[in-house]
Each structure stands twice: as structure tokens, then as C-alpha cells.
Design an enzyme around this catalytic site. Structure first.
Site, PDB file in Angstrom:
ATOM      1  N   HIS A  19       0.852  -1.187   0.000  1.00  0.00           N
ATOM      2  CA  HIS A  19       0.000   0.000   0.000  1.00  0.00           C
ATOM      3  C   HIS A  19       0.896   1.248   0.000  1.00  0.00           C
ATOM      4  O   HIS A  19       2.134   1.143   0.037  1.00  0.00           O
ATOM      5  CB  HIS A  19      -0.964  -0.003   1.192  1.00  0.00           C
ATOM      6  CG  HIS A  19      -0.310  -0.130   2.541  1.00  0.00           C
ATOM      7  ND1 HIS A  19       0.469   0.863   3.086  1.00  0.00           N
ATOM      8  CD2 HIS A  19      -0.339  -1.134   3.460  1.00  0.00           C
ATOM      9  CE1 HIS A  19       0.897   0.487   4.283  1.00  0.00           C
ATOM     10  NE2 HIS A  19       0.424  -0.719   4.540  1.00  0.00           N
ATOM     11  N   HIS A  22       3.836   1.726   2.367  1.00  0.00           N
ATOM     12  CA  HIS A  22       5.080   0.994   2.109  1.00  0.00           C
ATOM     13  C   HIS A  22       6.013   1.753   1.179  1.00  0.00           C
ATOM     14  O   HIS A  22       7.209   1.462   1.132  1.00  0.00           O
ATOM     15  CB  HIS A  22       4.774  -0.360   1.455  1.00  0.00           C
ATOM     16  CG  HIS A  22       4.087  -1.348   2.345  1.00  0.00           C
ATOM     17  ND1 HIS A  22       2.838  -1.857   2.067  1.00  0.00           N
ATOM     18  CD2 HIS A  22       4.475  -1.933   3.506  1.00  0.00           C
ATOM     19  CE1 HIS A  22       2.487  -2.711   3.018  1.00  0.00           C
ATOM     20  NE2 HIS A  22       3.459  -2.769   3.897  1.00  0.00           N
ATOM     21  N   CYS A 127       4.540 -10.759  19.930  1.00  0.00           N
ATOM     22  CA  CYS A 127       3.538 -10.223  19.003  1.00  0.00           C
ATOM     23  C   CYS A 127       3.660 -10.951  17.678  1.00  0.00           C
ATOM     24  O   CYS A 127       4.716 -10.904  17.033  1.00  0.00           O
ATOM     25  CB  CYS A 127       3.731  -8.720  18.797  1.00  0.00           C
ATOM     26  SG  CYS A 127       2.616  -8.045  17.526  1.00  0.00           S
ATOM     27  N   CYS A 130       4.216  -8.400  14.690  1.00  0.00           N
ATOM     28  CA  CYS A 130       5.597  -7.902  14.634  1.00  0.00           C
ATOM     29  C   CYS A 130       6.593  -9.040  14.429  1.00  0.00           C
ATOM     30  O   CYS A 130       7.697  -8.820  13.954  1.00  0.00           O
ATOM     31  CB  CYS A 130       5.978  -7.201  15.939  1.00  0.00           C
ATOM     32  SG  CYS A 130       5.169  -5.633  16.249  1.00  0.00           S
ATOM     33  N   CYS A 145       0.304  -5.005  21.986  1.00  0.00           N
ATOM     34  CA  CYS A 145       1.509  -4.584  21.262  1.00  0.00           C
ATOM     35  C   CYS A 145       1.402  -3.086  20.984  1.00  0.00           C
ATOM     36  O   CYS A 145       0.368  -2.616  20.500  1.00  0.00           O
ATOM     37  CB  CYS A 145       1.616  -5.361  19.957  1.00  0.00           C
ATOM     38  SG  CYS A 145       2.798  -4.642  18.790  1.00  0.00           S
ATOM     39  N   HIS A 148       0.938  -2.696  16.864  1.00  0.00           N
ATOM     40  CA  HIS A 148      -0.272  -3.201  16.203  1.00  0.00           C
ATOM     41  C   HIS A 148      -1.529  -3.123  17.074  1.00  0.00           C
ATOM     42  O   HIS A 148      -2.636  -3.354  16.586  1.00  0.00           O
ATOM     43  CB  HIS A 148      -0.053  -4.658  15.759  1.00  0.00           C
ATOM     44  CG  HIS A 148       0.968  -4.790  14.673  1.00  0.00           C
ATOM     45  ND1 HIS A 148       2.291  -5.055  14.924  1.00  0.00           N
ATOM     46  CD2 HIS A 148       0.853  -4.651  13.326  1.00  0.00           C
ATOM     47  CE1 HIS A 148       2.946  -5.102  13.777  1.00  0.00           C
ATOM     48  NE2 HIS A 148       2.113  -4.862  12.801  1.00  0.00           N
ATOM     49  N   LYS A 296      -1.536   4.579  11.156  1.00  0.00           N
ATOM     50  CA  LYS A 296      -0.840   3.753  10.179  1.00  0.00           C
ATOM     51  C   LYS A 296      -1.858   3.123   9.243  1.00  0.00           C
ATOM     52  O   LYS A 296      -2.957   2.749   9.663  1.00  0.00           O
ATOM     53  CB  LYS A 296      -0.045   2.641  10.867  1.00  0.00           C
ATOM     54  CG  LYS A 296       1.264   3.089  11.483  1.00  0.00           C
ATOM     55  CD  LYS A 296       2.102   1.908  11.928  1.00  0.00           C
ATOM     56  CE  LYS A 296       2.689   1.167  10.750  1.00  0.00           C
ATOM     57  NZ  LYS A 296       3.563   0.045  11.152  1.00  0.00           N
ATOM     58  N   LYS A 299      -5.514  -2.435   6.611  1.00  0.00           N
ATOM     59  CA  LYS A 299      -6.686  -2.984   5.935  1.00  0.00           C
ATOM     60  C   LYS A 299      -7.830  -3.172   6.920  1.00  0.00           C
ATOM     61  O   LYS A 299      -8.987  -2.884   6.619  1.00  0.00           O
ATOM     62  CB  LYS A 299      -6.337  -4.323   5.277  1.00  0.00           C
ATOM     63  CG  LYS A 299      -7.500  -4.950   4.525  1.00  0.00           C
ATOM     64  CD  LYS A 299      -7.142  -6.310   3.926  1.00  0.00           C
ATOM     65  CE  LYS A 299      -6.202  -6.176   2.771  1.00  0.00           C
ATOM     66  NZ  LYS A 299      -5.955  -7.457   2.084  1.00  0.00           N
TER      67      LYS A 299
END
Length: 513
Positions: A19, A22, A127, A130, A145, A148, A296, A299
Site C-alpha cells: 500500500h 510501504h 507479538c 511484529c 503490542c 499493532h 498507520k 486494511k
């Protein structure tokens, strides 16, 4: 060697397609790589895919595929996306490749033979997203985490451990002796504080996994994915098997990474290199996140934008420009369609695009589309442009992407201002001022050529067009036909050289479109 430049991006989890979030890092790497190629440095730009992860295995299982089948399908999609963004990488390392697997095993075997690896057991937080063991102090309320924001797992298993704690003092000494090893300074301070608080030995294997690099002395274990992944920077350039190649390219000048993986790159990686006697990289250059709506891209949260969507509306040069201009390097930034449209119209369409169109149109109207007679020595503008070039080089040599590109854009702004000051359209209407008109337009088109040079690393396609439009015979993508110093020197354009006025570099876009 001063004429050698080796830059790496982090390698990317391929549990899904890329995406927009990145793409920030890879474009930033590409800008530095292209700049160093312009300088004539022997440049090597590495990127790749991190494939031995639980997330990849999970994504494959959800589709009824083996991890190898899934990665063979998805990796080309990443590579195609990078090519659509004009990413000029020299090598793509896949951690599932035989060359990587063999060389990783050689590296960890050296750690083992040196007595820096031992068998132990691990109990604590992990995690899955991660793929990282977490210190209790790092967890958010509810055992979440911090990256995330999902619950961690509690693991208890037999692992092989690397004696990371042994290298605490050596790491601190290295940071002290090499203050530019971790950049920016805020991240360096974070790393130093973390190491001073005390290092614990590091788990470097997982038991009973069937997707990963087997531990060479105990194949019941696979090498922990983060150790496997870090080694790509060395395995891709010949570690353990091609000593001449490795000596030619290593050490890396720049590892560019996101702030969330700084401890791996600035603590664990240099410690492992110290343990095996391999020279450390010069700089770990850390950037922030490109967010969407302040978070961040994700999805699951519905905050995902894909590169193809942006390319379709704005084109590759506008996309790359936005990423590099919108975010102050090292800090977090935000993607929005509104801010991208604003930058495209204000800085590209009204800025560099309008400048090029006006200058080339006046050359067509007043001098038959040819470069007019002007002074190769130049006047005041020549001296000003030389100052811009010096500041640009100073910033880019120091990996100062934001500062370097700001210099390039400031030159464009100065040239637009210079046109207003000298008003060549008014000179053209006055008797006896033809020589002055020729001198003004020579200065402006020569400075425009140099602006194209400075902006080329971030917008290679558009600036190649502009470079050709002002009469340069060799595209910058083909090396420009000279050294950077020669290309940036005042007075390269020869009077009488034909120019061309093609389609606008950056057509203005409307919000409705």
C-alpha cells in the site's frame, strides 16, 4: 572508498500486496541512489522480500497454498509496483532464495563456533504481527503490542540465544565514537538510552517450524525471522561465498528503515556483526510513518490506499514528489488526497511546470526556439545558482532529503521571481534591448536546466523530459554524459541549440477529477 555507495531499504513482509505507506521508504532510497549515481559513485541499491514469517505462512494457509507458492505469486506484484514507481533497485533479495539460506547458515554458524550462541528457554510476550518478543515495559495496557495494538501471546519454548548482553559496552562505545551511526539524533538518543538500560540475551531460533532457515547444527529449529531478515544486507552482496564481491560493496553506507524496527538495526544487527568480525554499516537512517487519517495504514481499519490508485490520478513524478515533500524526513507524515492535489497544483503545475512552459514559449517566440546568445560567465543569477548547487550537494551528501529537495524547489521559486523582476516580455517590445533580452533568457533557461538536474532524483521522468526540452543531448537517466560537477556548472548550453516546447510537464488537476 569515497566513490562507493551501498544503500538498502528494509525488506518487506509479503503477506499481502503493498500500500502507499510501504512506498515512502523505497522512494526515499531511490532518490539517494539516483543522486549518488549522478555523482558518479559506484552505487548499489538493494531491496527485497522478507518471506520466512508466520504472517506469510498464515496468509498462504488462508488461500490454500504453501508459503512458497504464495510468495511466488505475491513477490512479482511488489516488484511490479516498485517498477511502476521508477524504483531503480539493482538487486531484489528473497529470503527464500538458496543464496540467502546458505549464507545465513554460514553466518550463524560463526556465531555458534565463537561461543556466542547457547541453548536456553524463553518465557514471555510475543507479538505475532511484529514477529517480535516484547519487553513487558513496552506493552500497552491490556497486554497490547504498542505497534499493532493487538494482544500479545504468552510463549514458553526452547530457543537458541545470542549473547547480546556481551556487546552492550562495545555498542555504547561505537555510538559515542560514531554519532552519525543512528540518525536522526532523536532516534540515536532512544537507542543509547535503551542499551544503557541493560541488554538481555536474544532468542535467535524457533522450534518445530517448517518455514524458515534451518539452524545448521540443530535442524529441529529454524532461525528467528528477524535474524534471518537482517542478514539479507550481507548475503545479497556475497557474504560467506563471494569474498571479492563482499569486499567491493560492504559495508553499507545507509540502511534506511522505519522507526518501529530501529532496535533490530541499531542494536541487534551491529552486535551480531561485531561478534563475527564484520565491519559495521556507516548509518542507520530512520524515518517515521506515512499515515492516513492520523493512523498507520491498515486494511482492518479501512485506512488503506494503494499505489495504483494514486498513479492513475497523479502520475509517477507527482506521487514521488508528494512523498518526499509532504513528510519532513525522520518525522511522521500524513497522506490525503486533498494535500496531494494541493502540492501537485501549487508546486508542480504552477511552479516548475509553469516556469518551464513560460521559458520555452518565450524562446520559441523571440529566438525561433533556439538557445540565445548569452554569457557563459553569467551575471548575478549565475552566482546565485552556484549557491543553490552548493547547498543542495551539502544536504544530499549528508542524506538530507528534505533539505536537498527544498533547495531544488527554492531555485524554481527564485527563477519565477527573476522572470517577474526582469520581465523579458516587456524587453521584447522595446527597441534596442535585444541583447539584454537574449542575456536574460539565456540565464533563465540555463538556470532551469540546473534546476532539472537537482530535481531529477525525485522526478526522473519529468526532469528527463525537461532536460531534453532545453537542448541537452544525453538524458540524465543515461548518465547525462558528464560528471555532476560538469552538469551543474554554469554555461553548458550552447547558443543556437534547438529547444522544444512539448506537452505541459504537470497539467493542473481539478478536485473533481
Amino acid at each position: 572508498m569515497e566513490d562507493r555507495f551501498y544503500i538498502t531499504s528494509a525488506i518487506y513482509y509479503v503477506n499481502d500486496v503493498p500500500h502507499v505507506g510501504h512506498t515512502y521508504e523505497i522512494v526515499a532510497c531511490d532518490v539517494l541512489a539516483r543522486y549518488h549515481r549522478l555523482k558518479g559513485d559506484r552505487t548499489w541499491f538493494l531491496t527485497g522480500s522478507d518471506e520466512h514469517s508466520q504472517n506469510v505462512a498464515k496468509a498462504a494457509a488462508e488461500r490454500g497454498l504453501t508459503p512458497a507458492e504464495w510468495t511466488d505469486q505475491v513477490v512479482p506484484k511488489w516488484q511490479d509496483t516498485w517498477k511502476s514507481l521508477d524504483i531503480s533497485f539493482d538487486d531484489w533479495i528473497r529470503t527464500s532464495e538458496d543464496r540467502h539460506v546458505r549464507r545465513v547458515q554460514k553466518f550463524v554458524n560463526v556465531l555458534y563456533e565463537n561461543g556466542d550462541v547457547y541453548l536456553g528457554s524463553y518465557e514471555g510476550a510475543y507479538c505475532v504481527s511484529c514477529e517480535e518478543f516484547k519487553a513487558e515495559s513496552d506493552l500497552l495496557e491490556g497486554d497490547l503490542c504498542p505497534i499493532h495494538r493487538i494482544p500479545v501471546e504468552r510463549l514458553s519454548e526452547e530457543n537458541y540465544f545470542f549473547r547480546l548482553s556481551k556487546y552492550q559496552d562495545r555498542l555504547l562505545a561505537h555510538y559515542e565514537a560514531n554519532p552519525g551511526f543512528v540518525r536522526p539524533e532523536t532516534r540515536r538518543n532512544e537507542v543509547v538510552s535503551f542499551v544503557r538500560s541493560g541488554l538481555k540475551d536474544l532468542s535467535i531460533s524457533r522450534p518445530s517450524a517448517d518455514w524458515g532457515v534451518p539452524v545448521p547444527w540443530d535442524p529441529k529449529h529454524v532461525i528467528y525471522v528477524w535474524v534471518d531478515a537482517l542478514l539479507n544486507y550481507a548475503t545479497a552482496v556475497g557474504y560467506g561465498e563471494e569474498p571479492d564481491r563482499f569486499a567491493e560493496v560492504w559495508p553499507a553506507n545507509v540502511h534506511m528503515i522505519g522507526k518501529d524496527i530501529i532496535r533490530f538495526h541499531a542494536v541487534i544487527w551491529p552486535a551480531m556483526l561485531m561478534a563475527t568480525g564484520v565491519e559495521l554499516p556507516h548509518t542507520v537512517l530512520t524515518h517515521g510513518f506515512l499515515n492516513f487519517g492520523g493512523e498507520k495504514m491498515s486494511k482492518t481499519r479501512g485506512t488503506m490506499v494503494y499505489p495504483a490508485e494514486v498513479l492513475e490520478k497523479f502520475g509517477v513524478d507527482s506521487y514521488r514528489w508528494f512523498l518526499m515533500r509532504e513528510v519532513q524526513f525522520g518525522q511522521d507524515g500524513n497522506f490525503s488526497w486533498e494535500s496531494m492535489l494541493a502540492r501537485h497544483n501549487a508546486e508542480l503545475a504552477n511552479g516548475i511546470g509553469n516556469l518551464a512552459s513560460r521559458v520555452l514559449a518565450m524562446l520559441g517566440s523571440y529566438f525561433g526556439g533556439q538557445i540565445p546568445e548569452g554569457s557563459a560567465a553569467g551575471g548575478g543569477l549565475a552566482d546565485e545558482v552556484g549557491g543553490f548547487v552548493s547547498r543542495y550537494r551539502e544536504a544530499m551528501d549528508d542524506h538530507g532529503l528534505s533539505a536537498g529537495l527544498a533547495v531544488g524547489f527554492d531555485l524554481v521559486s527564485r527563477l519565477n521571481g527573476y522572470l517577474v523582476e526582469r520581465a523579458p516580455w516587456a524587453l521584447a517590445k522595446q527597441e534596442g534591448r535585444a541583447d539584454e533580452l537574449a542575456g536574460v533568457l539565456y540565464e533563465v533557461v540555463e538556470a532551469l536546466r540546473i534546476a532539472a538536474l537537482l530535481l531529477w532524483p525525485v522526478m526522473p521522468e519529468a526532469m528527463d523530459r525537461l532536460w531534453a526540452d532545453v537542448g541537452e543531448p544525453v538524458l540524465l537517466s543515461d548518465g547525462g554524459g558528464a560528471s555532476f560537477e560538469e552538469l551543474a556548472a554554469w554555461g553548458r548550453l550552447t547558443p543556437g541549440t534547438p529547444t522544444r516546447r512539448g506537452e505541459p510537464l504537470f497539467p493542473r488537476l481539478e478536485a473533481e477529477a
